[in-house]
Design a protein around this motif. Structure first.
Motif, PDB file in Angstrom:
ATOM      1  N   THR A 111      12.873   8.282   9.227  1.00 21.89           N
ATOM      2  CA  THR A 111      13.647   7.860   8.065  1.00 21.89           C
ATOM      3  C   THR A 111      14.580   6.698   8.415  1.00 21.89           C
ATOM      4  O   THR A 111      14.787   5.797   7.621  1.00 21.89           O
ATOM      5  N   ASN A 112      15.120   6.740   9.622  1.00 18.24           N
ATOM      6  CA  ASN A 112      16.059   5.702  10.053  1.00 18.24           C
ATOM      7  C   ASN A 112      15.373   4.484  10.678  1.00 18.24           C
ATOM      8  O   ASN A 112      16.067   3.568  11.114  1.00 18.24           O
ATOM      9  N   CYS A 113      14.048   4.528  10.797  1.00 15.50           N
ATOM     10  CA  CYS A 113      13.291   3.451  11.448  1.00 15.50           C
ATOM     11  C   CYS A 113      13.673   3.315  12.931  1.00 15.50           C
ATOM     12  O   CYS A 113      13.831   2.205  13.438  1.00 15.50           O
ATOM     13  N   VAL A 339       8.975 -11.401   4.612  1.00 19.08           N
ATOM     14  CA  VAL A 339       8.433 -10.320   5.436  1.00 19.08           C
ATOM     15  C   VAL A 339       8.123 -10.829   6.831  1.00 19.08           C
ATOM     16  O   VAL A 339       7.367 -11.788   7.002  1.00 19.08           O
ATOM     17  N   GLY A 340       8.729 -10.190   7.807  1.00 16.42           N
ATOM     18  CA  GLY A 340       8.481 -10.554   9.199  1.00 16.42           C
ATOM     19  C   GLY A 340       9.536  -9.924  10.068  1.00 16.42           C
ATOM     20  O   GLY A 340      10.383  -9.175   9.576  1.00 16.42           O
ATOM     21  N   ASP A 341       9.478 -10.229  11.366  1.00 17.87           N
ATOM     22  CA  ASP A 341      10.513  -9.659  12.236  1.00 17.87           C
ATOM     23  C   ASP A 341      11.806 -10.439  12.050  1.00 17.87           C
ATOM     24  O   ASP A 341      11.799 -11.614  11.654  1.00 17.87           O
ATOM     25  N   MET A 342      12.901  -9.768  12.322  1.00 12.75           N
ATOM     26  CA  MET A 342      14.238 -10.289  12.025  1.00 12.75           C
ATOM     27  C   MET A 342      14.471 -11.661  12.622  1.00 12.75           C
ATOM     28  O   MET A 342      14.899 -12.592  11.946  1.00 12.75           O
TER      29      MET A 342
HETATM   30  P1  ADP Z   1      21.013   0.398   6.675  1.00  9.64           P
HETATM   31  O1  ADP Z   1      21.074   1.890   6.545  1.00  9.64           O
HETATM   32  O2  ADP Z   1      21.908  -0.148   7.713  1.00  9.64           O
HETATM   33  O3  ADP Z   1      21.107  -0.270   5.354  1.00  9.64           O
HETATM   34  P2  ADP Z   1      18.189   0.688   6.747  1.00  9.64           P
HETATM   35  O4  ADP Z   1      17.772   1.675   7.775  1.00  9.64           O
HETATM   36  O5  ADP Z   1      18.275   1.158   5.341  1.00  9.64           O
HETATM   37  O6  ADP Z   1      19.558   0.035   7.233  1.00  9.64           O
HETATM   38  O7  ADP Z   1      17.201  -0.525   6.764  1.00  9.64           O
HETATM   39  C1  ADP Z   1      16.718  -1.061   7.946  1.00  9.64           C
HETATM   40  C2  ADP Z   1      15.531  -1.932   7.587  1.00  9.64           C
HETATM   41  O8  ADP Z   1      15.308  -2.811   8.670  1.00  9.64           O
HETATM   42  C3  ADP Z   1      14.256  -1.154   7.337  1.00  9.64           C
HETATM   43  O9  ADP Z   1      13.748  -1.417   6.066  1.00  9.64           O
HETATM   44  C4  ADP Z   1      13.323  -1.647   8.453  1.00  9.64           C
HETATM   45  O10 ADP Z   1      11.986  -1.795   8.002  1.00  9.64           O
HETATM   46  C5  ADP Z   1      13.916  -2.983   8.821  1.00  9.64           C
HETATM   47  N1  ADP Z   1      13.664  -3.397  10.193  1.00  9.64           N
HETATM   48  C6  ADP Z   1      13.693  -2.648  11.302  1.00  9.64           C
HETATM   49  N2  ADP Z   1      13.426  -3.379  12.390  1.00  9.64           N
HETATM   50  C7  ADP Z   1      13.230  -4.633  11.956  1.00  9.64           C
HETATM   51  C8  ADP Z   1      12.909  -5.865  12.603  1.00  9.64           C
HETATM   52  N3  ADP Z   1      12.754  -5.950  13.930  1.00  9.64           N
HETATM   53  N4  ADP Z   1      12.767  -6.960  11.834  1.00  9.64           N
HETATM   54  C9  ADP Z   1      12.932  -6.893  10.497  1.00  9.64           C
HETATM   55  N5  ADP Z   1      13.225  -5.766   9.837  1.00  9.64           N
HETATM   56  C10 ADP Z   1      13.380  -4.649  10.550  1.00  9.64           C
END
Ligand code: ADP
Ligand code: MG
Length: 585
Positions: A111-113, A339-342
């Motif tokens: 859920t938290n990724c 959409v992509g990595d950060m």
């Molecule tokens: P918060 O609770 O701080 O708002 P969330 O857990 O809701 O954060 O959101 C984190 C988001 O970041 C998720 O949608 C996830 O897919 C995304 N994410 C995780 N790692 C990466 C990454 N390396 N690059 C881009 N997005 C990412």
């Protein structure tokens, strides 16, 4: 059923005697080799049948094996290890009940990724599938599947290498998450030729490959951003996880846009940064016209991107950066999905911004700054009170100052009021220093997170815990003492859940459901295991005790007496807790 390491002889592998003796390996060793090949060197778990020997052999091989008292906390530790390192945290459990305990943490990680791998021993497939009542019989794979990102079972020793590779890649690539690896007891003892075994180990190449955004998508985002009069950036824990700290800072500073950090993104830029709109959150959400979501989701924590807190309906456009394409339009229309990595996404925006990027209109920046200053002054007043017993603010004022002086310390935080107030009071100065209840807002992450924070970073840990929240994982103080970890736990003791003042409405002798034993001494729990216990009733005592703990690095639990009347119902999310309006005789 006990699992013994089989004799590593040819006879164990073949019924026919072989012409010349070959070196053999087995499931235990292959699993350890596969983890080590992928630079996974720490296991969080609880020993027992059928994985006791695995833990021993892993430790003998040089892996760090951290045993907990309950699997959920081991799992929470593995999840936080994953968040902090971008490598999957490993959690090892026994079958059925141990597996189920660990599964809560796996679901929470997903859920938290956060990337993690839950490895559970399981009973014999043949018996489980015929439901013949094996020891701790359970179809664990089927149960895990809907609760994690991927789930695999390994039946043959020669598949261990590839299974671990799949698990690693599934956990960290794309949107990170939890992976379940089901290992039937029999697998551990399976033997095979050592040379063949070595060849079966896979070191995953580029487990989380860069994912470049399309140039048109970046251009679209910049076009939307250029038209903004009142832009806002929201930084989430996805941005913190990505470890793209420099690029995040460059993007925020070059754009000149005010930003709001989500809870675990605090410190990605220091909370004292002049662009931080943290103290002007309501105004920023309501009045903004373009919002850039940077690794944050428009879930309940942001009122789903709509409703009163977001101002007029359809009054804003969203740009969203996320590695997961299906996150787009989850709650509201995303005008510019990126959409992509950060790192790649932010870099593409930075490149497109060029040298003459227009920062936002001064009017907007001034409005945010004015609101922030008013709110900070109001907060300052509450923090400067001196009360005995302490209330949440007077206690947190002491901890705020300690973190200011020790910006490298790890901060763990859970509770209701203890969480809500600490989040807004304690400024963070560096990335990934704040670990809290995350997307589900769950209680019980505290001690698992504290252990992982200490092990993975080597930094001192300050765990700020509501008395209720602490109770979920409190037994792990023994774990903290056993490994002599530099963890200082402060229990905000207000005698109950939310408050300690509720009474039994029936007049019966049971206390109200939200009330605990009055005037408990949580500090004695730590002393029971050789740690330091402290009992404090005012700000000065609290400051002295925490500084002493942080300097000594000794496991410490400080029982901080908080006025039992000072909490509010459900902290700041009382609106999610329905209350009956019907009165019955
Ligand atoms: P918060 O609770 O701080 O708002 P969330 O857990 O809701 O954060 O959101 C984190 C988001 O970041 C998720 O949608 C996830 O897919 C995304 N994410 C995780 N790692 C990466 C990454 N390396 N690059 C881009 N997005 C990412
Ligand atoms: Mg309480």
């Amino acid at each position: 059923m006990s699992v013994e390491t089989p004799e590593l002889t040819v006879e164990a592998a073949n019924s026919k005697p072989a012409s010349e003796p070959k070196e053999l390996t087995d499931g235990f060793h292959l699993l350890i080799d596969a983890f080590k090949a992928n630079d996974l060197n720490t296991i969080y778990g609880v020993p027992g049948i059928p994985i006791t020997d695995f833990g021993r052999l892993a430790q003998a091989s040089g892996m760090r094996v951290i045993s907990f008292r309950h699997e959920q906390h081991a799992g929470n530790a593995a999840a936080i290890a994953g968040y902090l390192t971008k490598k999957p945290g490993l959690c090892l459990t026994v079958s059925a009940p141990g597996f189920l305990n660990g599964l809560t943490a796996l679901a929470n990680a997903t859920t938290n990724c956060f990337p993690m791998i839950l490895i559970s021993g399981s009973s014999e497939r043949e018996i489980v599938d015929l439901q013949q009542g094996d020891y701790e019989e359970m179809d664990q794979l089927a149960i895990a599947k809907p609760l994690c990102k991927a789930a695999f079972r390994v039946l043959h020793a020669e598949d261990i290498g590839i299974a671990v590779a799949r698990a690693v890649r599934a956990a960290v690539s794309g949107r990170p998450g939890g992976v379940y690896l089901d290992l039937p007891a029999k697998l551990f003892g399976q033997v095979m030729d050592a040379a063949e075994g070595a060849k079966s180990i896979v070191k995953v190449i580029d487990p989380a490959p860069a994912q470049l955004p399309a140039p048109e998508a970046a251009q679209r985002a910049l076009d939307v951003l250029k038209g903004a009069k009142r832009p806002l950036i929201i930084l989430g824990k996805g941005a913190a996880y990505a470890q793209a700290d420099d690029v995040v800072r460059q993007f925020v500073e070059k754009s000149g846009i005010p930003y709001l950090p989500m809870s675990m993104a605090k410190g990605l830029l220091p909370d004292t940064h002049k662009q931080s709109a943290g103290a002007a959150r309501s105004l920023a959400l309501k009045e903004s016209d373009v919002v850039v979501m940077v690794g944050a989701r428009l879930n309940w924590l942001l009122s789903h991107g709509k409703g009163k807190s977001w101002g007029e309906p359809h009054s804003k456009k969203f740009i969203q950066i996320d590695i997961e394409p299906t996150e787009m339009d989850s709650n509201v229309e995303i005008a510019a999905p990126l959409v992509g990595d950060m790192e790649s996404c932010l870099q593409s925006l930075l490149n497109g911004m060029g040298d003459n990027w227009q920062t936002p209109p001064q009017e907007w920046l001034s409005a945010i700054a004015a609101k922030r200053d008013t709110n900070l002054a109001r907060m300052e007043k509450k923090l400067s009170n001196v009360t005995e017993p302490m209330d949440f603010h007077t206690a947190l004022a002491a901890l705020k100052e300690i973190i200011r002086q020790r910006p490298d310390a790890m901060l763990v935080n859970e509770g209701a009021n203890t969480l809500d107030f600490a989040r807004s009071v304690i400024d963070m100065y560096k990335p990934r220093k704040r670990l809290d209840v995350g997307t589900w807002g769950i209680m019980g992450i505290g001690m698992g997170a504290a252990v992982a924070a200490a092990i993975e970073t080597g930094q001192p840990v300050l765990a700020v815990e509501g008395d209720s929240a602490f109770g979920f994982s409190g037994m792990e103080v023994e774990t903290i003492c056993r490994y002599n970890l530099p963890v200082c736990i402060v229990v905000f003791n207000n005698n109950g859940i939310y408050r300690g003042t509720d009474v039994n409405p029936s007049g019966g002798s049971d206390v109200a459901p939200t009330v605990f034993v009055k005037n408990s001494r949580y500090d004695k729990m730590m002393e029971a295991f050789g740690g330091v216990g402290e009992h404090v009733v005012n700000q000065d005592e609290l400051t002295v005790a925490v500084n002493k703990a942080m300097d000594s690095g000794k496991p410490t639990l400080i029982n901080a007496v908080i006025d039992e009347a000072s909490g509010t119902e459900s902290g700041r999310i009382g609106n999610l807790n329905p209350q009956s309006v019907v009165t019955k005789k």
